[in-house]
Design a protein around this motif. Structure first.
Motif, PDB file in Angstrom:
ATOM      1  N   SER A  11      -1.473 -31.082 -37.947  1.00  0.00           N
ATOM      2  CA  SER A  11      -1.770 -32.360 -37.294  1.00  0.00           C
ATOM      3  C   SER A  11      -3.207 -32.825 -37.511  1.00  0.00           C
ATOM      4  CB  SER A  11      -1.482 -32.281 -35.792  1.00  0.00           C
ATOM      5  OG  SER A  11      -2.356 -31.368 -35.173  1.00  0.00           O
ATOM      6  N   ASP A  18      -3.081 -38.119 -38.427  1.00  0.00           N
ATOM      7  CA  ASP A  18      -1.625 -38.012 -38.256  1.00  0.00           C
ATOM      8  C   ASP A  18      -0.833 -38.520 -39.454  1.00  0.00           C
ATOM      9  OD1 ASP A  18      -1.639 -36.782 -35.729  1.00  0.00           O
ATOM     10  OD2 ASP A  18      -1.831 -38.700 -34.707  1.00  0.00           O
ATOM     11  N   THR A  50       3.816 -25.793 -37.994  1.00  0.00           N
ATOM     12  CA  THR A  50       2.914 -26.805 -37.446  1.00  0.00           C
ATOM     13  C   THR A  50       2.073 -26.255 -36.305  1.00  0.00           C
ATOM     14  OG1 THR A  50       2.807 -29.056 -36.572  1.00  0.00           O
ATOM     15  CG2 THR A  50       4.663 -27.706 -35.839  1.00  0.00           C
ATOM     16  N   ASP A  51       1.037 -26.982 -35.988  1.00  0.00           N
ATOM     17  CA  ASP A  51       0.188 -26.646 -34.848  1.00  0.00           C
ATOM     18  C   ASP A  51       0.367 -27.662 -33.715  1.00  0.00           C
ATOM     19  OD1 ASP A  51      -0.917 -28.828 -36.100  1.00  0.00           O
ATOM     20  OD2 ASP A  51      -2.964 -28.062 -36.128  1.00  0.00           O
ATOM     21  N   SER A  52       1.374 -28.516 -33.835  1.00  0.00           N
ATOM     22  CA  SER A  52       1.563 -29.613 -32.885  1.00  0.00           C
ATOM     23  C   SER A  52       2.988 -29.628 -32.327  1.00  0.00           C
ATOM     24  CB  SER A  52       1.293 -30.945 -33.609  1.00  0.00           C
ATOM     25  OG  SER A  52       1.778 -32.040 -32.876  1.00  0.00           O
ATOM     26  N   LYS A  54       4.285 -32.169 -30.870  1.00  0.00           N
ATOM     27  CA  LYS A  54       4.822 -33.477 -31.263  1.00  0.00           C
ATOM     28  C   LYS A  54       5.456 -33.388 -32.655  1.00  0.00           C
ATOM     29  CE  LYS A  54       3.457 -38.319 -31.787  1.00  0.00           C
ATOM     30  NZ  LYS A  54       2.364 -39.276 -31.631  1.00  0.00           N
ATOM     31  N   TYR A  55       4.761 -32.786 -33.593  1.00  0.00           N
ATOM     32  CA  TYR A  55       5.293 -32.620 -34.947  1.00  0.00           C
ATOM     33  C   TYR A  55       6.527 -31.724 -34.926  1.00  0.00           C
ATOM     34  CZ  TYR A  55       1.152 -34.626 -37.277  1.00  0.00           C
ATOM     35  OH  TYR A  55       0.159 -35.463 -37.729  1.00  0.00           O
ATOM     36  N   TYR A  68       5.421 -22.488 -34.663  1.00  0.00           N
ATOM     37  CA  TYR A  68       4.082 -22.914 -34.260  1.00  0.00           C
ATOM     38  C   TYR A  68       3.049 -21.885 -34.640  1.00  0.00           C
ATOM     39  CZ  TYR A  68       6.690 -26.400 -31.734  1.00  0.00           C
ATOM     40  OH  TYR A  68       7.538 -27.421 -31.425  1.00  0.00           O
TER      41      TYR A  68
END
Length: 70
Positions: A11, A18, A50-52, A54-55, A68
């Motif tokens: 992210s 973004d 991902t680190d998000s 939301k993603y 994650y």
């Protein structure tokens, strides 16, 4: 042996904030990679790293699994 597709989606872009979820023709840009991997017959699993959250949610909605990283 199982074949796994891993799609990285960090992210914290330095150049364009973004960029992985910017709308491109009606869907987040990363969905194109996810859909290509999901529709390919050669992969048993499609993972988005991902680190998000939301993603991760976008990835799951597109048919992938989210993993994650810290």
């Amino acid at each position: 042996m199982k074949k796994i597709a891993i799609i990285p989606a960090r992210s914290g872009s330095k150049g364009l904030k973004d960029k992985n979820i910017i709308d491109l023709c009606g869907k987040p840009m990363m969905n194109y990679s996810i859909e290509a991997a999901v529709n390919a017959t050669c992969f048993d699993r499609v993972l988005v790293s991902t680190d998000s959250e939301k993603y991760g949610g976008i990835a799951v909605a597109a048919g992938a699994e989210a993993i994650y990283r810290g």
